[in-house]
Design a protein around this motif. Sequence first.
Motif, PDB file in Angstrom:
ATOM      1  N   SER A 126       0.837  -1.176   0.123  1.00  0.00           N
ATOM      2  CA  SER A 126      -0.020   0.106   0.002  1.00  0.00           C
ATOM      3  C   SER A 126       0.981   1.200   0.080  1.00  0.00           C
ATOM      4  O   SER A 126       0.478   2.277  -0.678  1.00  0.00           O
ATOM      5  CB  SER A 126      -0.993  -0.017   1.330  1.00  0.00           C
ATOM      6  N   ILE A 127       1.869   1.332   1.030  1.00  0.00           N
ATOM      7  CA  ILE A 127       2.842   2.380   0.804  1.00  0.00           C
ATOM      8  C   ILE A 127       3.407   2.655  -0.409  1.00  0.00           C
ATOM      9  O   ILE A 127       3.638   3.727  -0.820  1.00  0.00           O
ATOM     10  CB  ILE A 127       3.922   2.210   2.155  1.00  0.00           C
ATOM     11  N   ASP A 128       3.923   1.649  -1.079  1.00  0.00           N
ATOM     12  CA  ASP A 128       4.573   1.501  -2.421  1.00  0.00           C
ATOM     13  C   ASP A 128       3.694   1.978  -3.456  1.00  0.00           C
ATOM     14  O   ASP A 128       4.111   3.155  -4.187  1.00  0.00           O
ATOM     15  CB  ASP A 128       5.025   0.007  -2.840  1.00  0.00           C
ATOM     16  N   ASP A 129       2.365   1.663  -3.403  1.00  0.00           N
ATOM     17  CA  ASP A 129       1.624   2.223  -4.286  1.00  0.00           C
ATOM     18  C   ASP A 129       1.329   3.849  -4.291  1.00  0.00           C
ATOM     19  O   ASP A 129       1.193   4.649  -5.116  1.00  0.00           O
ATOM     20  CB  ASP A 129       0.036   1.570  -4.255  1.00  0.00           C
ATOM     21  N   GLU A 130       1.168   3.995  -2.960  1.00  0.00           N
ATOM     22  CA  GLU A 130       1.115   5.568  -2.613  1.00  0.00           C
ATOM     23  C   GLU A 130       2.122   6.391  -3.165  1.00  0.00           C
ATOM     24  O   GLU A 130       2.196   7.420  -3.351  1.00  0.00           O
ATOM     25  CB  GLU A 130       0.856   5.567  -1.055  1.00  0.00           C
ATOM     26  N   LEU A 131       3.456   5.993  -2.721  1.00  0.00           N
ATOM     27  CA  LEU A 131       4.710   6.358  -3.316  1.00  0.00           C
ATOM     28  C   LEU A 131       4.668   6.791  -4.571  1.00  0.00           C
ATOM     29  O   LEU A 131       5.160   7.730  -5.406  1.00  0.00           O
ATOM     30  CB  LEU A 131       5.761   5.799  -2.694  1.00  0.00           C
ATOM     31  N   LYS A 132       4.020   5.576  -5.378  1.00  0.00           N
ATOM     32  CA  LYS A 132       4.221   5.683  -7.107  1.00  0.00           C
ATOM     33  C   LYS A 132       3.290   6.552  -7.427  1.00  0.00           C
ATOM     34  O   LYS A 132       3.669   7.520  -8.262  1.00  0.00           O
ATOM     35  CB  LYS A 132       3.910   4.439  -7.622  1.00  0.00           C
ATOM     36  N   LYS A 133       1.978   6.755  -6.837  1.00  0.00           N
ATOM     37  CA  LYS A 133       1.305   7.970  -6.871  1.00  0.00           C
ATOM     38  C   LYS A 133       1.802   9.283  -6.719  1.00  0.00           C
ATOM     39  O   LYS A 133       1.464  10.001  -7.642  1.00  0.00           O
ATOM     40  CB  LYS A 133      -0.291   7.661  -6.364  1.00  0.00           C
ATOM     41  N   LEU A 134       2.269   9.380  -5.650  1.00  0.00           N
ATOM     42  CA  LEU A 134       2.931  10.699  -5.281  1.00  0.00           C
ATOM     43  C   LEU A 134       3.975  10.976  -6.055  1.00  0.00           C
ATOM     44  O   LEU A 134       4.150  12.131  -6.704  1.00  0.00           O
ATOM     45  CB  LEU A 134       3.571  10.365  -3.744  1.00  0.00           C
ATOM     46  N   ILE A 135       4.920   9.908  -6.591  1.00  0.00           N
ATOM     47  CA  ILE A 135       5.887  10.229  -7.554  1.00  0.00           C
ATOM     48  C   ILE A 135       5.478  10.748  -9.117  1.00  0.00           C
ATOM     49  O   ILE A 135       5.823  11.526  -9.662  1.00  0.00           O
ATOM     50  CB  ILE A 135       6.903   9.127  -7.909  1.00  0.00           C
ATOM     51  N   ASN A 136       4.533  10.054  -9.451  1.00  0.00           N
ATOM     52  CA  ASN A 136       3.526  10.446 -10.602  1.00  0.00           C
ATOM     53  C   ASN A 136       3.072  11.663 -10.676  1.00  0.00           C
ATOM     54  O   ASN A 136       3.189  12.499 -11.357  1.00  0.00           O
ATOM     55  CB  ASN A 136       2.513   9.453 -10.872  1.00  0.00           C
ATOM     56  N   SER A 137       2.485  12.284  -9.359  1.00  0.00           N
ATOM     57  CA  SER A 137       1.830  13.498  -9.187  1.00  0.00           C
ATOM     58  C   SER A 137       2.958  14.566  -9.290  1.00  0.00           C
ATOM     59  O   SER A 137       2.848  15.611 -10.042  1.00  0.00           O
ATOM     60  CB  SER A 137       1.288  13.483  -7.890  1.00  0.00           C
ATOM     61  N   LEU A 138       3.877  14.305  -8.654  1.00  0.00           N
ATOM     62  CA  LEU A 138       5.192  15.119  -8.448  1.00  0.00           C
ATOM     63  C   LEU A 138       5.934  15.381  -9.926  1.00  0.00           C
ATOM     64  O   LEU A 138       6.226  16.447 -10.332  1.00  0.00           O
ATOM     65  CB  LEU A 138       6.348  14.727  -7.561  1.00  0.00           C
ATOM     66  N   ILE A 140       4.216  14.959 -12.805  1.00  0.00           N
ATOM     67  CA  ILE A 140       3.325  15.841 -13.414  1.00  0.00           C
ATOM     68  C   ILE A 140       3.321  17.179 -13.261  1.00  0.00           C
ATOM     69  O   ILE A 140       3.374  18.106 -14.024  1.00  0.00           O
ATOM     70  CB  ILE A 140       1.778  15.371 -13.423  1.00  0.00           C
ATOM     71  N   ILE A 141       3.239  17.514 -11.796  1.00  0.00           N
ATOM     72  CA  ILE A 141       3.623  18.769 -11.362  1.00  0.00           C
ATOM     73  C   ILE A 141       5.013  19.684 -11.968  1.00  0.00           C
ATOM     74  O   ILE A 141       4.871  20.618 -12.268  1.00  0.00           O
ATOM     75  CB  ILE A 141       3.659  18.905  -9.999  1.00  0.00           C
ATOM     76  N   ARG A 142       6.071  18.631 -11.778  1.00  0.00           N
ATOM     77  CA  ARG A 142       7.385  19.133 -12.218  1.00  0.00           C
ATOM     78  C   ARG A 142       7.078  19.490 -13.851  1.00  0.00           C
ATOM     79  O   ARG A 142       7.876  20.558 -14.322  1.00  0.00           O
ATOM     80  CB  ARG A 142       8.345  18.134 -12.056  1.00  0.00           C
ATOM     81  N   GLU A 143       6.618  18.545 -14.481  1.00  0.00           N
ATOM     82  CA  GLU A 143       6.515  18.816 -16.076  1.00  0.00           C
ATOM     83  C   GLU A 143       5.922  20.054 -16.405  1.00  0.00           C
ATOM     84  O   GLU A 143       6.037  21.059 -17.167  1.00  0.00           O
ATOM     85  CB  GLU A 143       5.763  17.729 -16.571  1.00  0.00           C
ATOM     86  N   GLU A 144       4.608  20.283 -15.496  1.00  0.00           N
ATOM     87  CA  GLU A 144       3.645  21.431 -15.953  1.00  0.00           C
ATOM     88  C   GLU A 144       4.555  22.855 -15.453  1.00  0.00           C
ATOM     89  O   GLU A 144       4.455  23.633 -16.029  1.00  0.00           O
ATOM     90  CB  GLU A 144       2.580  21.291 -14.716  1.00  0.00           C
ATOM     91  N   ARG A 145       5.350  22.654 -14.317  1.00  0.00           N
ATOM     92  CA  ARG A 145       5.978  23.768 -13.896  1.00  0.00           C
ATOM     93  C   ARG A 145       7.013  23.881 -14.927  1.00  0.00           C
ATOM     94  O   ARG A 145       7.348  25.142 -15.399  1.00  0.00           O
ATOM     95  CB  ARG A 145       6.737  23.509 -12.617  1.00  0.00           C
ATOM     96  N   GLU A 146       7.766  22.823 -15.590  1.00  0.00           N
ATOM     97  CA  GLU A 146       8.801  23.138 -16.476  1.00  0.00           C
ATOM     98  C   GLU A 146       8.177  23.845 -17.671  1.00  0.00           C
ATOM     99  O   GLU A 146       8.748  24.813 -18.202  1.00  0.00           O
ATOM    100  CB  GLU A 146       9.479  21.910 -16.840  1.00  0.00           C
ATOM    101  N   ASN A 147       7.092  23.236 -18.176  1.00  0.00           N
ATOM    102  CA  ASN A 147       6.258  24.028 -19.331  1.00  0.00           C
ATOM    103  C   ASN A 147       5.940  25.396 -19.044  1.00  0.00           C
ATOM    104  O   ASN A 147       6.063  26.190 -19.812  1.00  0.00           O
ATOM    105  CB  ASN A 147       4.944  23.026 -19.673  1.00  0.00           C
ATOM    106  N   ASP A 148       5.489  25.730 -17.742  1.00  0.00           N
ATOM    107  CA  ASP A 148       5.196  26.895 -17.626  1.00  0.00           C
ATOM    108  C   ASP A 148       6.519  27.966 -17.275  1.00  0.00           C
ATOM    109  O   ASP A 148       6.295  29.241 -17.911  1.00  0.00           O
ATOM    110  CB  ASP A 148       4.467  27.096 -16.161  1.00  0.00           C
TER     111      ASP A 148
END
Length: 310
Positions: A126-138, A140-148
């Motif tokens: 469960s923790i691994d899944d949450e970490l993967k989700k968090l990494i994916n979210s980060l 996406i946020i990083r890519e969006e920030r880079e695009n911005d």
Amino acid sequence: MRNISFILAVVTIIMCHHNTSAKTEDSVEIGKFFQKIFDASMNQIQKGDLDLIESAIHELKTQSEDAKNCTLQVLHGLDGMKGKLDEGKELDRQRDEKLKGDLSQLSNLQNELFAAFTAESKAKVSIDDELKKLINSLTIIREERENDEMKKAVLKQELLCFKYYAFYNVTNIINVGKKRYFLKPDYDANHMFTWAKSKSYCEERRASLVTIESKSELVSLSHFITNTYKPHYGFWLSATKDGTQEGRYMWPNGKIIEKGHEWWSSAYPVDNDGSEHCVGLFPSLASLFDYSCSSVSNVICELTSECRLD
């Protein structure tokens, strides 16, 4: 004396016969037979022999008592051994009960450990899944920030360019590939500069004389200038003569244009009297020429910093 021994033997046989539980007819007949013998023997015994017989019987009784006492001692010893065996059995039973209890506790502990391990494994998944989700979210946020950031950089670049154009009165912008160029507004024959003055004009506007980096850039820039502005004169470029060798010219980036290079216009470089040290562009011919640096020609600048399209 021999008669007494014989009589004792007979008595012994009769006593053994009497103590048996045999009821068969043969046993009865044997008993009668020995009784006759005994009676016959008793008739032959003299009166003096009776004391000896009585003494022998007493000795037999004494020996019998001793045997009885010995037997009782043996039985008592056997009872003691039986008690020890019973105690051993009780100890074995207690050990078995304790062993069963210990095994039960071990089994329970094993079950608890397995349950804990299973729960921990599930929690880890469960923790691994949450970490993967968090990494994916980060991500996406990083890519969006880079695009911005890229968008902001482009907007900032364009703003700087507009300020640049306004401040330096830059017009006649030429876009070729990723490069931007501009011509001096009054590029006619009456407003041409020497090579040195043309270089200063570009540098004062945070630009430089054009450095040709490829055949395609040479052709594209020449055609654009010719088709758009139809000039009748050449334009200074950034290359100058390399003083180490005749007929050899160098761009500011260190690249060399040798004599005979395909970019040269026909019959160039000339280098009359060793004075033609500067290189220019014939847009109508899409080729290069060498000329005296003190001569005048049109000015074309290349934007080298914030207004490039890199």
